[in-house]
Design a protein around this motif. Sequence first.
Motif, short mmCIF file in Angstrom:
data_model
loop_
_atom_site.label_atom_id
_atom_site.label_comp_id
_atom_site.label_asym_id
_atom_site.label_seq_id
_atom_site.Cartn_x
_atom_site.Cartn_y
_atom_site.Cartn_z
N PRO A 72 0.79 -1.23 0.00
CA PRO A 72 0.00 0.00 0.00
C PRO A 72 0.82 1.29 0.00
O PRO A 72 0.40 2.27 -0.60
CB PRO A 72 -0.84 -0.11 1.28
CG PRO A 72 -1.02 -1.59 1.45
CD PRO A 72 0.31 -2.18 1.03
N ASP A 73 2.00 1.28 0.63
CA ASP A 73 2.83 2.49 0.63
C ASP A 73 3.27 2.89 -0.78
O ASP A 73 3.69 4.02 -1.00
CB ASP A 73 4.08 2.28 1.49
CG ASP A 73 3.77 2.22 2.97
OD1 ASP A 73 2.65 2.59 3.38
OD2 ASP A 73 4.65 1.80 3.74
N ASP A 74 3.18 1.97 -1.74
CA ASP A 74 3.59 2.23 -3.12
C ASP A 74 2.44 2.68 -4.01
O ASP A 74 2.61 2.84 -5.22
CB ASP A 74 4.20 0.96 -3.73
CG ASP A 74 5.43 0.46 -2.99
OD1 ASP A 74 6.07 1.26 -2.30
OD2 ASP A 74 5.74 -0.74 -3.12
N LEU A 75 1.25 2.87 -3.45
CA LEU A 75 0.07 3.12 -4.27
C LEU A 75 0.16 4.34 -5.17
O LEU A 75 -0.33 4.30 -6.30
CB LEU A 75 -1.19 3.20 -3.40
CG LEU A 75 -1.78 1.84 -3.04
CD1 LEU A 75 -2.79 1.97 -1.90
CD2 LEU A 75 -2.42 1.19 -4.26
N LYS A 76 0.76 5.42 -4.73
CA LYS A 76 0.84 6.61 -5.58
C LYS A 76 1.59 6.29 -6.88
O LYS A 76 1.11 6.58 -7.98
CB LYS A 76 1.51 7.77 -4.85
CG LYS A 76 1.58 9.06 -5.66
CD LYS A 76 2.14 10.20 -4.83
CE LYS A 76 2.31 11.51 -5.51
NZ LYS A 76 1.92 11.71 -6.85
N ALA A 77 2.75 5.66 -6.76
CA ALA A 77 3.53 5.29 -7.95
C ALA A 77 2.79 4.23 -8.77
O ALA A 77 2.81 4.28 -10.01
CB ALA A 77 4.91 4.77 -7.53
N PHE A 78 2.16 3.29 -8.10
CA PHE A 78 1.39 2.24 -8.78
C PHE A 78 0.26 2.85 -9.60
O PHE A 78 0.10 2.54 -10.79
CB PHE A 78 0.84 1.27 -7.73
CG PHE A 78 -0.01 0.15 -8.28
CD1 PHE A 78 0.58 -0.90 -8.97
CD2 PHE A 78 -1.37 0.13 -8.06
CE1 PHE A 78 -0.20 -1.96 -9.44
CE2 PHE A 78 -2.16 -0.92 -8.52
CZ PHE A 78 -1.56 -1.97 -9.21
N ASP A 79 -0.50 3.74 -8.98
CA ASP A 79 -1.63 4.38 -9.68
C ASP A 79 -1.16 5.15 -10.90
O ASP A 79 -1.77 5.06 -11.98
CB ASP A 79 -2.38 5.33 -8.74
CG ASP A 79 -3.11 4.61 -7.61
OD1 ASP A 79 -3.26 3.38 -7.67
OD2 ASP A 79 -3.53 5.31 -6.66
#
Length: 178
Positions: A161-168
């Motif tokens: 979840p901490d990677d969500l910004k980059a993932f999105d």
Amino acid sequence: MRIAFLVAPEGVEQIELTDPWQAVRDAGGEPVLVSTRPGEVQAFHHLDKADTFPVQETAAGLTAADFAGLVLPGGVANPDQLRTDADAVAFVRDFFTRGLPVAAICHAPWTLIEADVLRGRTLTSWPSLATDIRNAGGTWVDAQVKVCTAGPNALVTSRKPDDLKAFDEALIEQMRGD
């Protein structure tokens, strides 16, 4: 841009569903909740029950041709259930056959392993899947987001979840074909 979000009836990590869902909506896309059974899916905040979400379509009989891409949210129980459902696995495999983008976060690559679509691909995931990914013919890397285009389609993966910004951001770029 109609994007399928494939989840099991229970066990999806809520933030890994809702955050990319909102990113797709904000980009002008239409997210569609697909599951293995009609009704509702029970999301979780790690091990605690969270909200429920209405299923819009079921995987049985669906084809990737009806969508511009696929998002596979994580949660430990979610992909573990999906990989035992033949219709869900076939639906995932169809995105690769058709060359459509797929995005998977956290434990979601378990479903990709079952679909046998990782040979020659480089991806990331929750660290405990590294050996499973290698055994399935993939290369595991520890990265916030990894976009692999060494195959018929773009594969976007992230660890947690901490990677969500980059993932999105990466999934929207690939779904649009930017």
